[in-house]
Design a protein around this motif. Structure first.
Motif, PDB file in Angstrom:
ATOM      1  N   ALA A 240      -5.194   1.711  -0.680  1.00 43.29           N
ATOM      2  CA  ALA A 240      -6.085   2.801  -1.102  1.00 43.29           C
ATOM      3  C   ALA A 240      -5.486   4.122  -0.640  1.00 43.29           C
ATOM      4  O   ALA A 240      -4.786   4.188   0.374  1.00 43.29           O
ATOM      5  N   ILE A 241      -5.788   5.173  -1.412  1.00 44.25           N
ATOM      6  CA  ILE A 241      -5.249   6.495  -1.106  1.00 44.25           C
ATOM      7  C   ILE A 241      -6.354   7.525  -1.306  1.00 44.25           C
ATOM      8  O   ILE A 241      -7.207   7.378  -2.189  1.00 44.25           O
ATOM      9  N   GLY A 242      -6.381   8.549  -0.456  1.00 42.04           N
ATOM     10  CA  GLY A 242      -7.372   9.613  -0.547  1.00 42.04           C
ATOM     11  C   GLY A 242      -6.696  10.960  -0.745  1.00 42.04           C
ATOM     12  O   GLY A 242      -5.514  11.142  -0.425  1.00 42.04           O
ATOM     13  N   VAL A 270      -2.607  -1.184   4.218  1.00 38.43           N
ATOM     14  CA  VAL A 270      -1.208  -1.550   4.001  1.00 38.43           C
ATOM     15  C   VAL A 270      -0.391  -0.274   3.818  1.00 38.43           C
ATOM     16  O   VAL A 270      -0.924   0.791   3.502  1.00 38.43           O
ATOM     17  N   GLU A 271       0.899  -0.393   4.017  1.00 42.60           N
ATOM     18  CA  GLU A 271       1.788   0.758   3.886  1.00 42.60           C
ATOM     19  C   GLU A 271       2.026   1.091   2.420  1.00 42.60           C
ATOM     20  O   GLU A 271       2.235   0.202   1.597  1.00 42.60           O
ATOM     21  N   ARG A 295       1.844   4.994   6.365  1.00 43.81           N
ATOM     22  CA  ARG A 295       1.207   3.830   6.970  1.00 43.81           C
ATOM     23  C   ARG A 295      -0.304   4.020   6.957  1.00 43.81           C
ATOM     24  O   ARG A 295      -0.796   5.133   6.753  1.00 43.81           O
ATOM     25  N   PRO A 296      -1.056   2.947   7.177  1.00 37.74           N
ATOM     26  CA  PRO A 296      -2.518   3.092   7.187  1.00 37.74           C
ATOM     27  C   PRO A 296      -2.962   4.169   8.176  1.00 37.74           C
ATOM     28  O   PRO A 296      -2.541   4.188   9.330  1.00 37.74           O
ATOM     29  N   TYR A 324       2.342  -0.022  -3.879  1.00 40.91           N
ATOM     30  CA  TYR A 324       2.251  -1.215  -3.028  1.00 40.91           C
ATOM     31  C   TYR A 324       2.247  -2.447  -3.925  1.00 40.91           C
ATOM     32  O   TYR A 324       1.501  -2.499  -4.913  1.00 40.91           O
ATOM     33  N   GLY A 325       3.074  -3.414  -3.578  1.00 39.65           N
ATOM     34  CA  GLY A 325       3.097  -4.662  -4.329  1.00 39.65           C
ATOM     35  C   GLY A 325       3.481  -4.500  -5.782  1.00 39.65           C
ATOM     36  O   GLY A 325       2.995  -5.242  -6.637  1.00 39.65           O
TER      37      GLY A 325
END
Length: 395
Positions: A240-242, A270-271, A295-296, A324-325
């Motif tokens: 997730a990103i804000g 997660v990174e 990083r988180p 990510y992924g």
């Protein structure tokens, strides 16, 4: 000396009396010849213990002896009763029992932990006089597979936890639980180790032999090999990103130059990689945020600028994304800026009317204005004043 004289002396010696015995002394015993005792011939037993790496029960040339193992000798059938002798194997893995009377004997090895015997533990041997009997004991070193489980909290700290539901195939072996760990003693071969994750949790496993996986892993075990596989249970990945955007100034008169500050935060667990910011209205495309990796809990900043020459309300949209992924995860935010017209009074020179003088704002000298000039001046002053009042009303 003449022969006759020698004969005379010999006769005198034989005729001489024997020495007198002391009073009370026991009579001299005359020797008596007894039967001659002859011990029967004996035999011996040589036992050889070896590491049977292929498990075929036969000693091959490359299979070494086992030193430090105990071997016992019995006269009771099937190694029953007490042992009559015991010995420890030497560096070559052998023991020798000598001076054995002919007959039947039984030899037994003491199996050590971590080994599987490939021959009978107790073996019978006939012993003949003057001969050596040999016996071999094969033992296969078992592989050791140790399972460890670590539980990771939300703060990233890992603590060892008791192993609960690990399955090892193809055959369910016996296991020994030690301080929450599980230790399997296995025959050499290939095994699959599987653990079932709890809801909302993720698993990964890594083995000291180099194998790794998510919920299961295949491990190939050689004779005597020791491998440890560690399962890590962690919260399920939640990328997730804000995004937070501020404008300075957020309002002002035209022309207005605004500086935007964009703050991107990793709100997942997660990174994130390839973190970048875009704003189509400001011409901002793929601007890297910091090092591009978050990083988180970490954040980074991106700065942008915009200029506005006309009055109005302007909305700028920003998008921040991280990978990510193999997938990109994005967040968006908007910020508005209000631009007003420049406030002020414009006074211009009026044309002359009827040959009269020209009126200038602020002039004190000269002839008085005509009535028409006064009306024109009043109108000229009223128009910008109305604009000013309207502008203040909109604020």
């Amino acid at each position: 000396m003449p022969i006759a004289a020698l004969v005379v002396l010999l006769g005198l010696a034989l005729a001489a009396p024997s020495p007198a015995r002391a009073a009370g002394a026991p009579p001299l015993a005359s020797p008596q010849a007894g039967p001659l005792q002859v011990l029967p011939p004996t035999g011996e037993i040589v036992a050889y213990l070896f590491a049977d790496l292929n498990g075929d029960g036969r000693r091959d040339g490359d299979e070494a002896g086992l030193s430090g193992w105990q071997v016992q000798l019995f006269t009771g059938e099937g190694c029953s009763g007490d042992s009559v002798r015991a010995a420890i194997t030497n560096e070559q893995g052998t023991v020798t029992f000598s001076d054995l009377r002919p007959g039947r004997y039984w030899v037994r090895e003491a199996l050590q932990d971590g080994w599987l015997n490939t021959t009978a533990l107790c073996q019978e041997l006939p012993v003949s006089a003057g001969e050596m009997a040999e016996v071999q004991f094969g033992n296969l070193p078992l592989a050791v597979l140790t399972i460890v489980k670590l539980v990771e909290g939300e703060d990233g700290e890992r603590l060892e936890s008791p192993v609960e539901g690990v399955l090892v195939g193809p055959a369910p072996p016996q296991d020994v639980r030690r301080n929450g760990r599980v230790v399997f003693l296995l025959l050499p071969g290939t095994y699959t180790v599987t653990e079932h994750p709890k809801p909302g949790r993720a698993l990964s496993v890594t083995c000291t032999s180099g194998e790794s996986g998510d919920v299961s892993v295949r491990v190939e075990l050689a004779p005597g090999e020791s491998v440890t596989c560690t399962f890590v249970e962690a919260p399920a990945p939640r990328p997730a990103i804000g995004l937070e955007v501020s404008a300075s100034p957020q309002a002002g008169d035209a022309p207005l130059r605004v500086t935007y500050l964009v703050r991107v935060v990793n709100t997942g667990n997660v990174e994130l990689s390839d973190v970048a910011v875009e704003s189509e209205g400001l011409g901002l495309r793929g601007a890297a945020c910091g090092s591009g990796t978050l990083r988180p809990g970490e954040s980074c900043l991106v700065q942008a600028a915009g200029s506005y020459a006309a009055a109005g309300t302007f909305v700028s949209a920003f998008v921040a994304c991280g990978a990510y992924g193999g997938e990109r995860h994005c967040a968006s935010a908007t910020v508005s800026v209000r631009v007003s017209e420049t406030a002020g009074i414009a006074i211009t020179r009026l044309p002359e009317t009827g040959g009269g003088p020209v009126a200038r704002a602020g002039e004190r000298d000269g002839p008085p204005l005509t009535p028409v000039g006064l009306v024109s001046l009043a109108v000229a002053l009223a128009i910008p004043l109305c604009r000013l009042l309207l502008s203040l009303g909109r604020r």
